[in-house]
Design a protein around this motif. Structure first.
Motif, PDB file in Angstrom:
ATOM      1  N   LYS A  26     -62.376  35.126  68.138  1.00  0.00           N
ATOM      2  CA  LYS A  26     -61.443  34.350  68.977  1.00  0.00           C
ATOM      3  C   LYS A  26     -61.759  34.602  70.452  1.00  0.00           C
ATOM      4  O   LYS A  26     -61.822  33.686  71.253  1.00  0.00           O
ATOM      5  N   LEU A 175     -51.819  31.901  64.265  1.00  0.00           N
ATOM      6  CA  LEU A 175     -52.295  30.912  63.299  1.00  0.00           C
ATOM      7  C   LEU A 175     -53.238  29.889  63.924  1.00  0.00           C
ATOM      8  O   LEU A 175     -53.754  29.019  63.235  1.00  0.00           O
ATOM      9  N   SER A 176     -53.440  29.995  65.250  1.00  0.00           N
ATOM     10  CA  SER A 176     -54.233  28.962  65.916  1.00  0.00           C
ATOM     11  C   SER A 176     -55.737  29.221  65.755  1.00  0.00           C
ATOM     12  O   SER A 176     -56.156  30.370  65.654  1.00  0.00           O
ATOM     13  N   TYR A 177     -56.508  28.139  65.709  1.00  0.00           N
ATOM     14  CA  TYR A 177     -57.951  28.230  65.468  1.00  0.00           C
ATOM     15  C   TYR A 177     -58.219  29.159  64.276  1.00  0.00           C
ATOM     16  O   TYR A 177     -58.872  30.201  64.418  1.00  0.00           O
ATOM     17  N   PRO A 178     -57.700  28.780  63.096  1.00  0.00           N
ATOM     18  CA  PRO A 178     -57.840  29.673  61.928  1.00  0.00           C
ATOM     19  C   PRO A 178     -59.291  30.010  61.595  1.00  0.00           C
ATOM     20  O   PRO A 178     -59.561  31.041  60.974  1.00  0.00           O
ATOM     21  N   SER A 179     -60.229  29.161  62.055  1.00  0.00           N
ATOM     22  CA  SER A 179     -61.642  29.440  61.756  1.00  0.00           C
ATOM     23  C   SER A 179     -62.109  30.749  62.407  1.00  0.00           C
ATOM     24  O   SER A 179     -63.136  31.306  62.018  1.00  0.00           O
ATOM     25  N   SER A 182     -57.770  34.110  62.476  1.00  0.00           N
ATOM     26  CA  SER A 182     -56.310  34.284  62.583  1.00  0.00           C
ATOM     27  C   SER A 182     -55.622  33.298  61.643  1.00  0.00           C
ATOM     28  O   SER A 182     -55.509  32.115  61.958  1.00  0.00           O
ATOM     29  N   THR A 183     -55.216  33.804  60.501  1.00  0.00           N
ATOM     30  CA  THR A 183     -54.634  32.939  59.465  1.00  0.00           C
ATOM     31  C   THR A 183     -53.224  33.397  59.081  1.00  0.00           C
ATOM     32  O   THR A 183     -52.737  33.081  57.997  1.00  0.00           O
ATOM     33  N   TYR A 363     -52.552  23.378  64.540  1.00  0.00           N
ATOM     34  CA  TYR A 363     -53.033  24.724  64.857  1.00  0.00           C
ATOM     35  C   TYR A 363     -54.529  24.734  65.169  1.00  0.00           C
ATOM     36  O   TYR A 363     -54.999  25.568  65.938  1.00  0.00           O
ATOM     37  N   SER A 364     -55.267  23.783  64.582  1.00  0.00           N
ATOM     38  CA  SER A 364     -56.725  23.824  64.774  1.00  0.00           C
ATOM     39  C   SER A 364     -57.105  23.495  66.220  1.00  0.00           C
ATOM     40  O   SER A 364     -58.238  23.732  66.627  1.00  0.00           O
ATOM     41  N   THR A 369     -50.063  30.512  69.169  1.00  0.00           N
ATOM     42  CA  THR A 369     -48.964  30.288  68.224  1.00  0.00           C
ATOM     43  C   THR A 369     -47.680  30.743  68.891  1.00  0.00           C
ATOM     44  O   THR A 369     -47.618  31.853  69.413  1.00  0.00           O
TER      45      THR A 369
END
Ligand SMILES: Cc1cc2nc3c(=O)[nH]c(=O)nc-3n(C[C@H](O)[C@H](O)[C@H](O)COP(=O)(O)OP(=O)(O)OC[C@H]3O[C@@H](n4cnc5c(N)ncnc54)[C@H](O)[C@@H]3O)c2cc1C
Length: 426
Positions: A26, A175-179, A182-183, A363-364, A369
């Motif tokens: 991130k 939860l943002s940019y889960p890739s 951060s999930t 979120y993506s 968040t």
């Protein structure tokens, strides 16, 4: 990563579990790849940029301020610079250098880094009754009594192994940019222990608009405009700020809009209000009279020209047909045919360009968040859970968020420092 450095510096033995194949995914994409790692505003002014629960942050920020963060990175060998809006960046403009100095320090201080290591749960043990009483001071509130009932003694990993420790810090992000990893795992860890988590929603995110003319404006960016949105119960509150924004295929984005999203997010997610009225003042530097005078001047100079050509100096090309449609003016009409009423409508469309906010991006595409582990359940001095001893939450997993400009990473550094110091002192 920062917490592990603070702890290792103080002589603690630290193990860091990261589920990704590398550290700081991130961090790598922050500040458009340049990492705006803090904001060098006046310390007294810092908390005014924190949107949610600024008072909770007071103690942690005082213990490790934005100046401390800059000094910390300089001491690690990162050369830093301050740009417009007090935004602090590495001189190299590479976020990878921020990751590099943290990693180097972790390595040289002996932090054990375990990559590909997904934590799936926390290990909790009941605290013996006698110990519970020892932890409890006579003046302390009920939640502290409860705190002594469970002690976090380690973490469980996805491969079934367990790791034990005197203290556990949860720094799993939002939860943002889960890739990037951060999930929302930290929220689940909290909930498993009955630690309250406030409702989460994307923030610092583009906004969706209802008007059919917005797709025509896609790609157009506006500088020096004022965006005003009415929100809150019955549309009473107002977000009104000056800055830069741009149109997307289904709405609006850019710095001004991201800040607006942080202010209005709760209203959009409450069932009471599904859309919010908004407007853009395209000429906020001019008073209404000045704008009238300016238009009259242009009209005088081009009496026999088509109105669409005469207003060319006033508005960007993509905006002109939309504004004229809103004002009910036929673009090909010569200026001398334009009535006083039509001119007034033109001024209104420029001063109050209408928008209806009907949603937010996902979120993506959200920078942060909003919501998270409730600060009511956390000691603001130490970041320790009030109900699970030895368990600390730091960074974006907490119900803390700020506007853009380096403030969100400072929240991470300050809370990391508070937790590390508390662990060292205990
Ligand atoms: C595009 C973008 C740009 C941004 N730019 C800026 C900026 O310039 N300045 C600024 O201040 N803020 C910026 N932010 C916000 C900032 O990046 C975050 O607020 C900050 O990274 C939060 O730090 P954190 O350590 O709490 O969480 P994260 O940085 O999200 O780190 C959490 C880590 O935990 C790991 N993890 C999660 N669950 C588990 C698990 N179960 N087991 C093991 N590991 C796990 C993840 O893989 C991840 O590496 C930006 C955010 C985005 C998305």
């Amino acid at each position: 990563m920062a917490a592990s450095v603070f702890l290792a510096k103080a002589g603690c033995s630290v193990q860091l579990f990261e589920k990704n194949e590398k550290l700081g995914k991130k961090l790598y994409i922050t500040g458009k790849g340049r990492c705006n790692f803090t904001n060098a505003c006046e310390e007294d002014d810092f908390l005014s940029h924190v949107v949610t629960n600024p008072r909770f942050l007071y103690s942690a920020f005082s213990g490790f301020t934005n100046r401390d963060a800059i000094q910390f990175f300089e001491d690690l060998g990162l050369r830093t610079k301050i740009e417009r809006g007090n935004r602090a960046f590495p001189v190299s403009d590479h976020s990878s250098d921020v990751i590099k100095v943290l990693e180097q320090e972790m390595r040289s201080r002996g932090v054990t880094v375990c990559l590909h290591s997904q934590v799936t749960g926390l290990i909790a043990e009941p605290v013996p009754a006698g110990t519970a009483e020892m932890r409890q001071n006579p003046g302390e509130k009920k939640h502290r009594q409860k705190a002594a009932e469970q002690q976090i003694t380690g973490v469980r990993l996805s491969d079934g192994t367990e790791a034990y420790a005197d203290a556990v810090i949860v720094a799993t992000g939002g939860l943002s940019y889960p890739s990037t990893g951060s999930t929302g795992d930290g929220y689940r860890f909290a909930e498993q222990l009955s630690i309250p988590v406030t409702a989460c929603r994307p923030s610092l995110v583009p906004l969706l608009t209802a008007e059919a003319y917005i797709p025509q404006l896609q790609g157009l960016s506006l500088k020096n405009v004022t965006l005003t949105i009415r929100y809150g119960k019955k549309g009473k509150k107002t977000f009104s700020e000056f800055g830069e924004m741009l149109f997307t295929h289904q709405g609006i984005s850019g710095p001004l809009v991201l800040s607006a999203s942080a202010a209005i997010g709760a209203s959009l997610h409450s069932s009471a209000q599904e859309t919010l009225p908004a407007e853009i003042d395209l000429k906020p530097a001019l008073s209404e009279e000045q704008l009238h005078a300016r238009i009259l001047r242009e009209f005088e100079a081009g009496k026999n020209k088509a109105v669409k050509n005469v207003i060319a100096s006033l508005l960007p090309a993509k905006m002109r047909p939309v504004i004229m449609e809103l004002a009910g003016i036929v673009p090909e009409h010569p200026v001398h045919d334009i009535t006083k009423e039509e001119r007034q409508k033109l001024v209104d469309a420029i001063r109050h360009f209408p928008l209806t906010i009907c949603g937010q991006g996902s979120y993506s595409e959200a920078v942060i968040t909003q919501g998270g582990v409730s600060v009511k359940a956390i000691d603001p001095k130490t970041m320790e859970s009030k109900t699970a001893a030895g368990l600390y939450f730091i960074g974006e997993v907490l119900d803390l968020d700020a506007v853009t400009g380096g403030f969100n990473l400072q929240i991470a550094w300050s809370t990391a420092h508070a937790a590390a110091e508390a662990i060292v002192n205990s």
